[in-house]
Scaffold this active site. Sequence first.
Site, mmCIF file in Angstrom:
data_model
loop_
_atom_site.group_PDB
_atom_site.id
_atom_site.type_symbol
_atom_site.label_atom_id
_atom_site.label_comp_id
_atom_site.label_asym_id
_atom_site.label_seq_id
_atom_site.Cartn_x
_atom_site.Cartn_y
_atom_site.Cartn_z
ATOM 1 N N ILE A 35 -6.594 12.867 -9.705
ATOM 2 C CA ILE A 35 -6.554 12.873 -11.173
ATOM 3 C C ILE A 35 -7.986 12.911 -11.719
ATOM 4 C CG2 ILE A 35 -6.561 10.352 -11.516
ATOM 5 C CD1 ILE A 35 -4.225 10.809 -13.535
ATOM 6 N N ARG A 36 -8.936 12.507 -10.865
ATOM 7 C CA ARG A 36 -10.351 12.493 -11.236
ATOM 8 C C ARG A 36 -11.016 13.825 -10.887
ATOM 9 N NH1 ARG A 36 -11.432 7.064 -7.816
ATOM 10 N NH2 ARG A 36 -9.667 7.927 -6.695
ATOM 11 N N TYR A 141 1.215 -5.241 -5.773
ATOM 12 C CA TYR A 141 0.795 -4.209 -4.800
ATOM 13 C C TYR A 141 1.586 -4.369 -3.497
ATOM 14 C CZ TYR A 141 -2.454 -1.889 -1.521
ATOM 15 O OH TYR A 141 -3.031 -1.113 -0.551
HETATM 16 N N1 SER Z 1 -7.733 -3.378 0.759
HETATM 17 C C1 SER Z 1 -6.502 -3.587 0.060
HETATM 18 C C2 SER Z 1 -6.664 -4.541 -1.045
HETATM 19 O O1 SER Z 1 -7.486 -5.421 -0.921
HETATM 20 C C3 SER Z 1 -5.461 -4.105 1.004
HETATM 21 O O2 SER Z 1 -4.631 -3.062 1.342
HETATM 22 O O3 SER Z 1 -5.960 -4.462 -2.005
#
Ligand code: SER
Length: 313
Positions: A35-36, A141
């Site tokens: 996208i960048r 996440y």
């Molecule tokens: N490096 C990632 C994070 O710190 C872990 O998947 O979000």
Amino acid sequence: MEKILIIGACGQIGVELSLALRQAFGTSNVIASDIRPPHPLLGEGPFMNLNATDATALNEVIGREQISQVYLLAAVLSATGEQNPMRAWDINMKSLLQLLEICVHQKVKKLYWPSSIAVFGPTTPHSDTPQQTIVEPGTVYGISKYAGELWCQYFHQRYGLDVRSLRYPGLISWKGDPGGGTTDYAVEIYHDALKQGRYTCFLKENTYLPMMYMEDAIRATLELMEAPAEKLSTRMSYNLSALSFSPKEIADSIRKHIPGFEISYAPDFRQQIAEGWPQSIDDRLARHDWGWKPRFDLDAMTADMLQHLREKG
Ligand code: SER
């Protein structure tokens, strides 16, 4: 002949994976997209502006370019994700689910999608975390990565899609910049050591996390993607391990090259995320199924990082 599309090619992994895939398959056969604007290291090779959540555009490109392999690297990482959880969920899940469907319909041969140690949570055994264990992620996440793993497995079982995945530990590199992770301190520390001779760490000194040098991570990705399908005993994501160290230990390693280097500690909200994650990973399945073996230890990584960052200036 393979024709490859990389989505999120300007990120920390994307830049180096694009270069490695171009080396392996020929520059003109590897389309980098983001996208960048294009990252300077991507040079003159094919590049496209693409939004990972724009299914129409992705479908069109994959069809027109007769793409045989897709690497979806665009994602909102752990620390950034906590700032706006719904946005992180939306971007991470929408990009994956749409692409899974497109890959089935367009008969894409292979899809790569990275997962993370963030799938594990506070109730997971923290030391030598097994491939299959208690999984109750505490970040949006991690939730999106675990849900994504299940969707990948589902698409493999239901539609035969050849989708492959690794649970990356924290990745340390000097080419592309990291983007909003809890493990990013282990990159920042090298930059600040060279520029200022000191670093203030956002994690406590004895916080151990699984980590890996990017060269190993890229090699792992290529090796997994080249492995014969019948060798892969999971279509969730493989545990992957190389290093486990604390901020204090990486500082000690840097001091072997920069004796006056000083580190201080100002833990913030990322400390809690880190404490929910494993300290070390059992990756026996990856070693057994497709022969994974890391090459860099902490001191070898420190020497290589400092040398390249010095040359880069
Ligand atoms: N490096 C990632 C994070 O710190 C872990 O998947 O979000």
